[in-house]
Design a protein around this motif. Structure first.
Motif, short mmCIF file in Angstrom:
data_model
loop_
_atom_site.label_atom_id
_atom_site.label_comp_id
_atom_site.label_asym_id
_atom_site.label_seq_id
_atom_site.Cartn_x
_atom_site.Cartn_y
_atom_site.Cartn_z
N GLY A 1 -21.52 -3.59 19.33
CA GLY A 1 -22.14 -4.77 18.76
C GLY A 1 -23.18 -4.52 17.69
N VAL A 2 -23.41 -3.25 17.32
CA VAL A 2 -24.42 -2.91 16.32
C VAL A 2 -23.74 -2.28 15.11
CG1 VAL A 2 -26.52 -1.60 15.82
CG2 VAL A 2 -26.17 -2.57 18.11
N TYR A 3 -23.97 -2.88 13.94
CA TYR A 3 -23.35 -2.40 12.70
C TYR A 3 -24.45 -2.04 11.71
CZ TYR A 3 -19.05 -4.21 14.62
OH TYR A 3 -17.97 -4.43 15.43
N GLU A 4 -24.24 -0.96 10.98
CA GLU A 4 -25.21 -0.51 9.99
C GLU A 4 -24.50 -0.03 8.73
OE1 GLU A 4 -27.75 2.53 11.63
OE2 GLU A 4 -28.69 1.14 13.03
N LYS A 5 -25.27 0.06 7.67
CA LYS A 5 -24.74 0.58 6.41
C LYS A 5 -25.90 1.22 5.64
CE LYS A 5 -22.14 -0.55 2.30
NZ LYS A 5 -21.12 -1.39 1.74
N THR A 6 -25.63 2.35 5.00
CA THR A 6 -26.58 2.99 4.11
C THR A 6 -26.12 2.74 2.69
OG1 THR A 6 -27.06 4.70 5.75
CG2 THR A 6 -27.63 5.20 3.46
N LEU A 7 -27.04 2.32 1.82
CA LEU A 7 -26.67 2.00 0.46
C LEU A 7 -27.86 2.16 -0.48
CD1 LEU A 7 -27.20 -1.55 -0.29
CD2 LEU A 7 -26.44 -1.18 2.03
N PRO A 8 -27.62 2.20 -1.78
CA PRO A 8 -28.73 2.24 -2.73
C PRO A 8 -29.56 0.96 -2.63
CG PRO A 8 -26.67 2.84 -3.82
CD PRO A 8 -26.32 2.32 -2.46
N THR A 9 -30.86 1.11 -2.67
CA THR A 9 -31.77 -0.04 -2.58
C THR A 9 -31.49 -1.04 -3.70
OG1 THR A 9 -33.40 1.42 -1.60
CG2 THR A 9 -34.21 -0.70 -2.39
N SER A 10 -31.04 -0.57 -4.82
CA SER A 10 -30.77 -1.44 -5.97
C SER A 10 -29.68 -2.47 -5.69
CB SER A 10 -30.40 -0.60 -7.20
OG SER A 10 -29.23 0.15 -6.93
N GLU A 11 -28.88 -2.29 -4.64
CA GLU A 11 -27.84 -3.26 -4.30
C GLU A 11 -28.38 -4.45 -3.50
OE1 GLU A 11 -24.18 -1.69 -2.74
OE2 GLU A 11 -24.32 0.11 -4.01
N LEU A 12 -29.66 -4.40 -3.13
CA LEU A 12 -30.28 -5.50 -2.39
C LEU A 12 -31.02 -6.44 -3.33
CD1 LEU A 12 -31.83 -3.60 0.66
CD2 LEU A 12 -29.65 -4.81 0.55
N THR A 13 -31.10 -7.69 -2.92
CA THR A 13 -31.93 -8.67 -3.64
C THR A 13 -32.88 -9.31 -2.64
OG1 THR A 13 -30.32 -10.44 -3.31
CG2 THR A 13 -30.16 -9.17 -5.36
N ASP A 14 -33.91 -9.95 -3.14
CA ASP A 14 -34.85 -10.72 -2.32
C ASP A 14 -35.43 -9.90 -1.16
OD1 ASP A 14 -36.37 -12.91 -1.47
OD2 ASP A 14 -34.75 -13.68 -0.20
N ILE A 15 -35.87 -8.67 -1.44
CA ILE A 15 -36.51 -7.85 -0.40
C ILE A 15 -37.89 -8.44 -0.12
CG2 ILE A 15 -37.44 -5.59 0.18
CD1 ILE A 15 -35.31 -4.37 -1.68
N HIS A 16 -38.16 -8.71 1.15
CA HIS A 16 -39.46 -9.28 1.51
C HIS A 16 -39.88 -8.85 2.92
CE1 HIS A 16 -36.38 -12.18 2.74
NE2 HIS A 16 -37.17 -12.46 3.76
N ALA A 17 -41.19 -8.79 3.11
CA ALA A 17 -41.75 -8.42 4.40
C ALA A 17 -41.93 -9.66 5.27
CB ALA A 17 -43.09 -7.73 4.21
N ILE A 18 -41.71 -9.48 6.55
CA ILE A 18 -41.95 -10.52 7.54
C ILE A 18 -43.04 -9.99 8.47
CG2 ILE A 18 -40.96 -11.86 9.44
CD1 ILE A 18 -39.62 -12.49 6.79
N LYS A 19 -44.13 -10.73 8.57
CA LYS A 19 -45.22 -10.32 9.46
C LYS A 19 -45.28 -11.27 10.65
CE LYS A 19 -49.27 -9.20 7.60
NZ LYS A 19 -50.43 -9.16 6.70
N ARG A 20 -45.42 -10.69 11.84
CA ARG A 20 -45.57 -11.48 13.06
C ARG A 20 -46.90 -11.11 13.69
NH1 ARG A 20 -44.51 -10.98 18.59
NH2 ARG A 20 -43.67 -8.90 18.31
N ASN A 21 -47.78 -12.10 13.81
CA ASN A 21 -49.11 -11.88 14.38
C ASN A 21 -49.00 -11.52 15.86
OD1 ASN A 21 -51.76 -11.94 15.20
ND2 ASN A 21 -52.18 -13.98 14.43
N LYS A 22 -49.64 -10.41 16.24
CA LYS A 22 -49.64 -9.97 17.63
C LYS A 22 -51.04 -9.97 18.24
CE LYS A 22 -47.16 -6.24 18.44
NZ LYS A 22 -46.55 -4.90 18.33
N LEU A 23 -52.05 -10.35 17.45
CA LEU A 23 -53.43 -10.21 17.90
C LEU A 23 -53.77 -11.11 19.09
CD1 LEU A 23 -56.11 -8.82 17.58
CD2 LEU A 23 -56.71 -10.46 15.79
N GLU A 24 -53.36 -12.36 19.05
CA GLU A 24 -53.71 -13.27 20.15
C GLU A 24 -53.09 -12.81 21.47
OE1 GLU A 24 -56.16 -15.48 20.00
OE2 GLU A 24 -56.34 -14.72 17.94
N TYR A 25 -51.84 -12.33 21.41
CA TYR A 25 -51.19 -11.81 22.61
C TYR A 25 -51.89 -10.55 23.12
CZ TYR A 25 -47.50 -15.12 21.50
OH TYR A 25 -46.81 -16.27 21.24
N ALA A 26 -52.33 -9.70 22.20
CA ALA A 26 -53.04 -8.48 22.59
C ALA A 26 -54.36 -8.83 23.29
CB ALA A 26 -53.30 -7.61 21.36
#
Length: 145
Positions: A110-135
């Motif tokens: 059920g797990v699929y992966e692929k290695t490729l040049p970064t230039s083939e990606l678009t819209d690269i963005h970071a997702i941050k999830r706050n963990k401080l309140e749970y900590a």
């Protein structure tokens, strides 16, 4: 070796960003920078410096991961840099036939992966999830009198 697009947790302590994890309710700050470790009285374990602190002593504690688009499909970036990345598809955004057509390989059931040049990606963005309140909740629960 850490990569640019790595899924990890971080904490901001006295204006500095550290890799971080939790340890018995405390936030464990991690660094390989000896000068920085000395400044903040870290302990050494092998080649990693660490310091356990209360979650009330950090200004941020969050998990960060990266997402992008590959040929119009949502993918998660597992690791990589400006040259090459390892990606996994968003299972809600792709069919099995599309996985095969796009060249993803099954690495475990059920797990699929692929290695490729970064230039083939678009819209690269970071997702941050706050963990401080749970900590803080975990810390308070563990340290009840």
């Amino acid at each position: 070796m850490r990569t640019k697009y790595e899924h990890d947790s971080f904490a901001v302590f006295q204006g500095k960003i550290f890799s971080a994890t939790t340890n018995n309710g405390y936030i464990e700050l991690l660094t390989t920078d000896g000068k920085l470790a000395k400044k903040f009285n870290f302990l050494l374990d092998g080649d990693i410096y660490y310091k356990d602190i209360s979650p009330y002593d950090v200004t941020e504690y969050y998990e960060q991961r990266f997402e992008a688009k590959y040929k119009g499909k949502n993918v998660g970036i597992m690791c990589g840099d400006d040259n090459q990345v390892d990606i996994q598809p968003d299972p809600t955004d792709i069919t099995y036939e599309e996985l095969l057509k796009l060249g993803f390989e099954q690495v475990e059931k059920g797990v699929y992966e692929k290695t490729l040049p970064t230039s083939e990606l678009t819209d690269i963005h970071a997702i941050k999830r706050n963990k401080l309140e749970y900590a803080k909740i975990d810390f308070d629960e563990i340290n009840k009198s």
